[in-house]
Design an enzyme around this catalytic site. Structure first.
Site, PDB file in Angstrom:
ATOM      1  N   VAL A   1      -5.952   0.224   7.332  1.00 49.86           N
ATOM      2  CA  VAL A   1      -6.428   0.425   5.956  1.00 49.86           C
ATOM      3  C   VAL A   1      -6.741   1.896   5.723  1.00 49.86           C
ATOM      4  O   VAL A   1      -6.420   2.454   4.663  1.00 49.86           O
ATOM      5  CB  VAL A   1      -7.656  -0.457   5.664  1.00 49.86           C
ATOM      6  CG1 VAL A   1      -8.194  -0.169   4.262  1.00 49.86           C
ATOM      7  CG2 VAL A   1      -7.301  -1.930   5.807  1.00 49.86           C
ATOM      8  N   TYR A   2      -7.351   2.537   6.710  1.00 49.43           N
ATOM      9  CA  TYR A   2      -7.624   3.972   6.596  1.00 49.43           C
ATOM     10  C   TYR A   2      -6.322   4.745   6.432  1.00 49.43           C
ATOM     11  O   TYR A   2      -6.208   5.625   5.574  1.00 49.43           O
ATOM     12  CB  TYR A   2      -8.369   4.461   7.840  1.00 49.43           C
ATOM     13  CG  TYR A   2      -8.649   5.951   7.827  1.00 49.43           C
ATOM     14  CD1 TYR A   2      -9.727   6.461   7.114  1.00 49.43           C
ATOM     15  CD2 TYR A   2      -7.843   6.845   8.537  1.00 49.43           C
ATOM     16  CE1 TYR A   2      -9.991   7.824   7.093  1.00 49.43           C
ATOM     17  CE2 TYR A   2      -8.102   8.201   8.523  1.00 49.43           C
ATOM     18  CZ  TYR A   2      -9.177   8.685   7.805  1.00 49.43           C
ATOM     19  OH  TYR A   2      -9.426  10.041   7.785  1.00 49.43           O
ATOM     20  N   ALA A   3      -5.316   4.399   7.251  1.00 47.68           N
ATOM     21  CA  ALA A   3      -4.017   5.068   7.137  1.00 47.68           C
ATOM     22  C   ALA A   3      -3.437   4.852   5.747  1.00 47.68           C
ATOM     23  O   ALA A   3      -2.933   5.791   5.115  1.00 47.68           O
ATOM     24  CB  ALA A   3      -3.060   4.544   8.211  1.00 47.68           C
TER      25      ALA A   3
ATOM     26  N   SER B   1      -5.025   4.330   2.990  1.00 50.42           N
ATOM     27  CA  SER B   1      -5.790   5.105   2.000  1.00 50.42           C
ATOM     28  C   SER B   1      -5.401   6.573   2.025  1.00 50.42           C
ATOM     29  O   SER B   1      -5.358   7.230   0.974  1.00 50.42           O
ATOM     30  CB  SER B   1      -7.293   4.954   2.260  1.00 50.42           C
ATOM     31  OG  SER B   1      -7.711   5.665   3.418  1.00 50.42           O
TER      32      SER B   1
END
Length: 276
Positions: free
Chosen positions: A160-162, A164
């Site tokens: 999810v961080y990637a 974003s």
């Protein structure tokens, strides 16, 4: 055009209470900015940072802002315009990271919304508050967005961080092209894509082949210089540029083998994050 200094400029930094944001704010004050506006959701740390920077020559303003909330951004931006007018230098620095589990093991689904809101939508809404005036003006203006090398290559245990940061990079660089296309050469967009930095935010993450954990002061110094120069994209360190290039050239199986072998795909195995 190159911007030699931010002296006399009005600077706004999100996520300014600590880490990179605090260092960006310190840099603006040290360089003689007319006004430095600090945004952060951590009220206690924000007040401490504002107190530290007050009395050094720049007018320092601080606002408790949740950049995950479009309403909070709109309200704070209106206050900024009342206090200092427009913003000449905008630093989109606020961000969060959740990781060290596979996507299907996500316990708190709210983390998905919050990560995307702060890392992706936040910079968009903040920039939209100040970019129109930058475009309408004639003085040199800058928008610096801190994305991540996670926006360049896929990486497990931080999906999810990637996502974003892929969004932040794609948006930021597209706006850069829009400004060039529309002939607004006095406004420059710089997107920074660093690997892990020693701010505490990525505590437990591991560096990989030829890619140690980056020093936060060096990241800020380099980003600040490239922002003033109007550089479109800064990728730190050089190995991230290599990984991106190879990812585009190699078949996926070979790409995965390469990134797994050099350690990229295991860099988040022991991630714990900043201690609260």
């Amino acid at each position: 055009m190159k911007l030699d200094t931010v002296a006399g400029k009005r600077v706004l930094v999100t996520g300014a209470a600590m880490g990179l944001g605090k260092l960006f704010a310190e840099r603006a004050v040290r360089e003689g900015a007319a006004a430095v506006v600090l945004w952060d959701i951590n009220e206690a740390a924000l007040k401490e940072t504002a107190a530290e920077l007050t009395g050094r020559g720049s007018a320092v303003h601080h606002h408790v802002v949740d950049v995950a909330s479009a309403e909070s951004i709109t309200e704070a931006a209106a206050s900024v315009r009342e206090q200092v007018g427009g913003i000449d230098i905008l630093v989109n620095n606020a961000g969060i990271v959740r990781g060290n589990s596979y996507f299907w093991e996500t316990d708190n689904r709210a983390d998905i919304d919050k990560t995307m809101a702060i890392n992706s939508l936040g910079p968009m809404y903040v920039t939209l508050e100040f970019l129109p005036a930058m475009v309408a003006g004639s003085t040199e203006a800058r928008v610096l967005t801190v994305a991540s090398s996670a926006g360049l290559v896929s990486n497990p245990r931080m999906s999810v961080y990637a996502a974003s940061k892929w969004a932040a990079l794609g948006w930021s660089d597209s706006v850069r092209i829009e400004l060039e296309q529309a002939g607004h050469d006095h406004v420059k967009i710089t997107t920074v894509c660093p690997t892990y930095i020693n701010t505490g935010m990525f505590e437990g993450a591991k560096g990989f082949l030829f890619t140690p954990i980056l020093d936060q002061q060096k990241v800020v110094d380099t980003s600040w210089r490239e922002m003033k120069n109007g550089a479109p994209l800064l990728v730190l360190p050089w190995t991230s540029r290599l990984n991106k290039a190879l990812s585009g050239l190699l078949p996926i199986k070979l790409r995965d083998l390469f990134l797994d072998t050099v350690g990229v795909y295991h860099s988040m195995d022991q991630f714990t994050g900043r201690k609260k």
